[in-house]
Design a protein around this motif. Structure first.
Motif, mmCIF file in Angstrom:
data_model
loop_
_atom_site.group_PDB
_atom_site.id
_atom_site.type_symbol
_atom_site.label_atom_id
_atom_site.label_comp_id
_atom_site.label_asym_id
_atom_site.label_seq_id
_atom_site.Cartn_x
_atom_site.Cartn_y
_atom_site.Cartn_z
ATOM 1 N N ALA A 236 -66.460 31.587 34.668
ATOM 2 C CA ALA A 236 -66.388 30.187 34.219
ATOM 3 C C ALA A 236 -67.793 29.591 34.151
ATOM 4 N N PRO A 237 -68.093 28.813 33.103
ATOM 5 C CA PRO A 237 -69.405 28.165 33.016
ATOM 6 C C PRO A 237 -69.611 27.227 34.200
ATOM 7 N N THR A 238 -70.819 27.186 34.737
ATOM 8 C CA THR A 238 -71.115 26.287 35.850
ATOM 9 C C THR A 238 -72.541 25.764 35.739
ATOM 10 N N GLU A 239 -72.718 24.490 36.101
ATOM 11 C CA GLU A 239 -74.059 23.918 36.133
ATOM 12 C C GLU A 239 -74.792 24.464 37.360
ATOM 13 N N THR A 240 -75.993 24.983 37.156
ATOM 14 C CA THR A 240 -76.718 25.595 38.265
ATOM 15 C C THR A 240 -77.950 24.777 38.655
ATOM 16 N N VAL A 241 -78.143 24.678 39.966
ATOM 17 C CA VAL A 241 -79.398 24.161 40.508
ATOM 18 C C VAL A 241 -80.302 25.341 40.879
ATOM 19 N N SER A 242 -79.668 26.394 41.416
ATOM 20 C CA SER A 242 -80.372 27.630 41.747
ATOM 21 C C SER A 242 -79.354 28.757 41.791
ATOM 22 N N THR A 243 -79.730 29.918 41.260
ATOM 23 C CA THR A 243 -78.834 31.078 41.333
ATOM 24 C C THR A 243 -79.175 31.991 42.518
ATOM 25 N N ILE A 244 -80.132 31.575 43.373
ATOM 26 C CA ILE A 244 -80.431 32.353 44.577
ATOM 27 C C ILE A 244 -79.164 32.397 45.430
ATOM 28 N N GLY A 245 -78.751 33.562 45.810
ATOM 29 C CA GLY A 245 -77.567 33.692 46.653
ATOM 30 C C GLY A 245 -76.260 33.801 45.899
ATOM 31 N N ALA A 246 -76.299 33.757 44.559
ATOM 32 C CA ALA A 246 -75.045 33.822 43.799
ATOM 33 C C ALA A 246 -74.331 35.154 44.023
ATOM 34 N N GLY A 247 -75.049 36.256 43.892
ATOM 35 C CA GLY A 247 -74.448 37.564 44.116
ATOM 36 C C GLY A 247 -74.072 37.785 45.571
ATOM 37 N N ASP A 248 -74.935 37.317 46.483
ATOM 38 C CA ASP A 248 -74.663 37.467 47.911
ATOM 39 C C ASP A 248 -73.366 36.762 48.288
ATOM 40 N N ASN A 249 -73.129 35.615 47.678
ATOM 41 C CA ASN A 249 -71.936 34.858 48.007
ATOM 42 C C ASN A 249 -70.709 35.322 47.239
ATOM 43 N N PHE A 250 -70.896 36.003 46.116
ATOM 44 C CA PHE A 250 -69.758 36.720 45.523
ATOM 45 C C PHE A 250 -69.255 37.739 46.546
ATOM 46 N N ASN A 251 -70.184 38.461 47.168
ATOM 47 C CA ASN A 251 -69.808 39.429 48.203
ATOM 48 C C ASN A 251 -69.038 38.750 49.331
ATOM 49 N N ALA A 252 -69.562 37.597 49.782
ATOM 50 C CA ALA A 252 -68.916 36.874 50.882
ATOM 51 C C ALA A 252 -67.503 36.456 50.502
ATOM 52 N N GLY A 253 -67.339 35.931 49.287
ATOM 53 C CA GLY A 253 -66.013 35.499 48.851
ATOM 54 C C GLY A 253 -65.046 36.665 48.745
ATOM 55 N N PHE A 254 -65.530 37.794 48.261
ATOM 56 C CA PHE A 254 -64.690 38.981 48.139
ATOM 57 C C PHE A 254 -64.245 39.459 49.527
ATOM 58 N N VAL A 255 -65.180 39.515 50.464
ATOM 59 C CA VAL A 255 -64.858 39.948 51.830
ATOM 60 C C VAL A 255 -63.918 38.945 52.503
ATOM 61 N N TYR A 256 -64.168 37.667 52.294
ATOM 62 C CA TYR A 256 -63.251 36.619 52.776
ATOM 63 C C TYR A 256 -61.844 36.881 52.229
ATOM 64 N N GLY A 257 -61.761 37.247 50.951
ATOM 65 C CA GLY A 257 -60.476 37.540 50.329
ATOM 66 C C GLY A 257 -59.782 38.742 50.962
ATOM 67 N N LEU A 258 -60.555 39.774 51.332
ATOM 68 C CA LEU A 258 -59.965 40.941 51.989
ATOM 69 C C LEU A 258 -59.241 40.541 53.269
ATOM 70 N N ILE A 259 -59.873 39.648 54.033
ATOM 71 C CA ILE A 259 -59.270 39.202 55.294
ATOM 72 C C ILE A 259 -58.104 38.256 55.023
ATOM 73 N N LYS A 260 -58.306 37.324 54.122
ATOM 74 C CA LYS A 260 -57.264 36.342 53.797
ATOM 75 C C LYS A 260 -55.997 37.016 53.272
ATOM 76 N N GLU A 261 -56.159 38.054 52.461
ATOM 77 C CA GLU A 261 -55.014 38.750 51.867
ATOM 78 C C GLU A 261 -54.474 39.878 52.750
ATOM 79 N N GLY A 262 -55.134 40.110 53.898
ATOM 80 C CA GLY A 262 -54.665 41.158 54.800
ATOM 81 C C GLY A 262 -54.808 42.559 54.239
ATOM 82 N N ILE A 263 -55.863 42.785 53.457
ATOM 83 C CA ILE A 263 -56.059 44.088 52.806
ATOM 84 C C ILE A 263 -56.738 45.058 53.774
ATOM 85 N N THR A 264 -56.134 46.210 53.945
ATOM 86 C CA THR A 264 -56.590 47.199 54.912
ATOM 87 C C THR A 264 -57.337 48.347 54.237
#
Length: 322
Positions: A236-264
């Motif tokens: 999705a298009p998004t207005e950016t102030v800085s893209t520093i950490g964008a990929g790092d936080n994709f990782n965080a969100g994905f890992v958060y999802g693993l725990i939230k969804e109970g994926i083993t």
């Protein structure tokens, strides 16, 4: 509660816009994601090293303030903590200059307790650095033997392109340890001179790891998974102030999802459903978009509170269904 253990570099990012500094934020590739996970209510630990100076103390305090266990940070008494200068261009993408003074890197730490289905995040140059390879490899083997899920963010910068041949064995070992591999188009151009997700997956990833996420900035995210899953997700298009950490936080969100969804670990091996992949990529994209709205390297407080509440509800449901 399942835990996340990150291992990687710590650094102070001094951010420039138009050749003038606009902020200084503790950072590091895996560090940024672990901070976001701590803010979002995930039990998190970080393994790293820093100098015994004002910057090092600030980094440790920052971890603790964001509910991340910092007891595995190795403090070198006679070293200066690393610093980076990040220059934002007209698209708010960053060009980096790194300054590091750790002549005796050795990464001494006590292995944290790891239980089956805990998640280990590793990546960047730190994960292939020959100087600390023995310690990193030993930790990855320990985590794998304990039944953890290993998430590898390749994050191989062009500044290390001349070292690809020397580091190739370490890269391939990391791919073999990993249960999930994420990399950007630029990573695979630098490492393998390959330019599309399917080619990279078939030629470099599939033999070692079945679950693969290929990101390419504002272009769609490509996913390949165990069991022959393949899907493309628009960004999705998004207005950016800085893209520093964008990929790092994709990782965080994905890992958060693993725990939230109970994926083993077992579910990753046998193959996730399309709905599970959809949920994981949605979380990764949401964390990534949020961090682009400021010069901070991790998710903001309001978003973190929302995600913490969502996680509590989902974990309660998982517990009731066991």
């Amino acid at each position: 509660m399942r835990k996340v253990i990150g291992i990687g570099e710590t650094i102070l990012d001094i951010i420039f816009k138009g050749d003038q500094p606009i902020g200084a934020v503790p950072g590091g590739s895996v560090f940024n994601g672990v901070i976001s996970l701590g803010r979002a209510g995930v039990s998190a630990t970080f393994i790293s090293e820093t100098g015994n100076d004002r910057v090092g103390r600030k980094i440790i305090q920052f971890l603790e303030d964001n509910h991340v266990d910092a007891s595995s940070i190795n403090v070198y008494p006679e070293s200066k903590s690393p610093v980076s200068l990040a220059f934002l261009d007209e698209k708010n993408d960053a060009e980096y200059i790194f300054y590091k003074d750790h002549p005796h890197d050795r990464l001494d730490f006590v292995l944290p307790e790891i239980e089956p289905d805990d998640i280990v995040m590793f990546g960047s140059y730190y994960a292939v650095n020959p100087v600390i390879r023995q310690q990193v490899q030993g930790f990855l083997e320990y985590a794998r033997d304990r039944g953890a899920i290993l998430y590898y963010d390749v994050n191989f910068r062009a500044s290390h392109q001349n070292e690809v041949m020397k580091l190739n064995a370490n890269i391939l070992e990391n791919l073999e340890y990993a249960d999930i591999v994420r990399g950007s188009r630029e990573d695979f151009e630098v490492m393998f001179n390959k330019y599309d997700a399917e080619t990279v997956y078939k030629a470099q990833i599939d033999f070692y790891c079945k679950n693969f996420i290929y990101t390419q900035g504002a272009e769609p995210v490509e996913v390949r998974g165990a069991g022959g899953f393949a899907r493309q997700y628009p960004v999705a298009p998004t207005e950016t102030v800085s893209t520093i950490g964008a990929g790092d936080n994709f990782n965080a969100g994905f890992v958060y999802g693993l725990i939230k969804e109970g994926i083993t670990h077992e579910m990753l091996e046998t193959g996730l459903t399309p709905e599970q992949w959809d949920s994981l990529i949605t979380e990764g994209s949401a964390f990534s978009a949020n961090v682009c709205h400021s010069i901070n390297n991790s998710i903001d407080e309001a978003f973190a509170i929302q995600k913490k509440r969502e996680l509590e509800v989902c974990l309660k449901e998982i517990e009731e269904n066991i």
